[in-house]
Design a protein around this motif. Structure first.
Motif, PDB file in Angstrom:
ATOM      1  N   GLU A   1       1.278  -1.525  -0.196  1.00  7.30           N
ATOM      2  CA  GLU A   1      -0.234   0.372  -0.048  1.00  7.30           C
ATOM      3  C   GLU A   1       0.919   1.267  -0.104  1.00  7.30           C
ATOM      4  OE1 GLU A   1      -2.812  -0.615   3.690  1.00  7.30           O
ATOM      5  OE2 GLU A   1      -4.297  -1.234   1.843  1.00  7.30           O
ATOM      6  N   GLU A   2       0.624   2.239  -0.636  1.00  3.72           N
ATOM      7  CA  GLU A   2       0.753   3.725  -0.595  1.00  3.72           C
ATOM      8  C   GLU A   2       0.009   4.871  -0.598  1.00  3.72           C
ATOM      9  OE1 GLU A   2       3.416   3.993  -4.736  1.00  3.72           O
ATOM     10  OE2 GLU A   2       1.897   4.059  -6.240  1.00  3.72           O
ATOM     11  N   VAL A   3       0.674   6.083  -0.310  1.00  6.14           N
ATOM     12  CA  VAL A   3      -0.257   6.764   0.038  1.00  6.14           C
ATOM     13  C   VAL A   3      -0.290   7.572  -0.993  1.00  6.14           C
ATOM     14  CG1 VAL A   3      -0.912   9.463   1.244  1.00  6.14           C
ATOM     15  CG2 VAL A   3       0.501   7.489   2.203  1.00  6.14           C
ATOM     16  N   VAL A   4      -1.062   8.247  -2.659  1.00  4.92           N
ATOM     17  CA  VAL A   4      -1.725   8.943  -3.166  1.00  4.92           C
ATOM     18  C   VAL A   4      -2.081  10.246  -3.165  1.00  4.92           C
ATOM     19  CG1 VAL A   4      -1.733   8.676  -5.192  1.00  4.92           C
ATOM     20  CG2 VAL A   4      -1.732   6.652  -4.843  1.00  4.92           C
ATOM     21  N   VAL A   5      -1.000  11.387  -3.311  1.00  5.33           N
ATOM     22  CA  VAL A   5      -1.519  12.604  -3.349  1.00  5.33           C
ATOM     23  C   VAL A   5      -0.896  13.009  -4.137  1.00  5.33           C
ATOM     24  CG1 VAL A   5      -0.882  15.206  -2.526  1.00  5.33           C
ATOM     25  CG2 VAL A   5       0.410  12.309  -1.352  1.00  5.33           C
ATOM     26  N   GLN A   6      -2.502  13.602  -4.834  1.00  6.41           N
ATOM     27  CA  GLN A   6      -2.367  14.934  -6.103  1.00  6.41           C
ATOM     28  C   GLN A   6      -1.626  15.898  -6.556  1.00  6.41           C
ATOM     29  OE1 GLN A   6      -7.232  15.780  -5.975  1.00  6.41           O
ATOM     30  NE2 GLN A   6      -7.537  13.236  -6.553  1.00  6.41           N
ATOM     31  N   GLY A   7      -1.325  16.210  -7.489  1.00  3.73           N
ATOM     32  CA  GLY A   7      -0.477  16.603  -7.024  1.00  3.73           C
ATOM     33  C   GLY A   7       1.465  16.719  -7.697  1.00  3.73           C
ATOM     34  N   ASP A   8       1.937  17.684  -7.931  1.00 10.49           N
ATOM     35  CA  ASP A   8       3.728  17.701  -7.955  1.00 10.49           C
ATOM     36  C   ASP A   8       3.705  17.940  -6.762  1.00 10.49           C
ATOM     37  OD1 ASP A   8       6.241  17.008  -8.300  1.00 10.49           O
ATOM     38  OD2 ASP A   8       5.783  17.900 -10.452  1.00 10.49           O
ATOM     39  N   PHE A   9       4.502  16.632  -5.591  1.00  8.33           N
ATOM     40  CA  PHE A   9       5.202  17.066  -4.096  1.00  8.33           C
ATOM     41  C   PHE A   9       5.987  16.536  -4.539  1.00  8.33           C
ATOM     42  CE2 PHE A   9       0.518  18.338  -4.036  1.00  8.33           C
ATOM     43  CZ  PHE A   9       0.062  19.332  -3.480  1.00  8.33           C
ATOM     44  N   VAL A  10       7.185  16.362  -4.619  1.00  8.39           N
ATOM     45  CA  VAL A  10       8.252  14.857  -4.918  1.00  8.39           C
ATOM     46  C   VAL A  10       8.821  15.793  -3.740  1.00  8.39           C
ATOM     47  CG1 VAL A  10      10.086  14.437  -5.700  1.00  8.39           C
ATOM     48  CG2 VAL A  10       7.726  14.039  -6.961  1.00  8.39           C
ATOM     49  N   ASP A  11       9.240  17.646  -4.083  1.00 11.27           N
ATOM     50  CA  ASP A  11      10.468  18.441  -3.431  1.00 11.27           C
ATOM     51  C   ASP A  11      10.003  18.478  -2.118  1.00 11.27           C
ATOM     52  OD1 ASP A  11      12.498  17.811  -5.304  1.00 11.27           O
ATOM     53  OD2 ASP A  11      11.236  19.862  -6.118  1.00 11.27           O
TER      54      ASP A  11
END
Length: 104
Positions: free
Chosen positions: A70-80
């Protein structure tokens, strides 16, 4: 017996890695997936709720069929932002335990 179990758990946590990956959804929309958090003993639903509040976006827990975790998926580009936020928010995570996966 208890000490051995605790020591084994600490060793597992020390060698654990968190992977952060950006996936394209549409032409301009993207999602950021964070895997490997469950090894650190974190409740993924609570982490998703915290990330959604912090970054003012949607976040959910999804099952990744490729890695069978399982992983958490966040909407948007928040890598940094996640590389800075996760070690600051959760004491069990060190910044050098985070890997960023770049897709070609």
């Amino acid at each position: 017996d208890e000490a051995k179990r605790r020591e084994k758990e600490e060793a597992k946590r020390a060698s654990a890695r968190i992977t952060i990956r950006r996936d394209s959804r549409n032409k301009r929309k993207s999602t950021t997936a964070v895997g490997g958090l469950d090894v650190f003993g974190l409740d993924l639903k609570k982490v998703a709720k915290r990330l959604a509040g912090k970054f003012a976006c949607g976040a959910s827990v999804q099952f990744n069929t490729a890695t069978q975790t399982e992983e958490v998926v966040v909407q948007g580009d928040f890598v940094d932002d996640l590389v800075d936020f996760l070690p600051a928010e959760y004491d069990v995570i060190e910044e050098d335990q985070i890997d960023i996966i770049e897709k070609p």
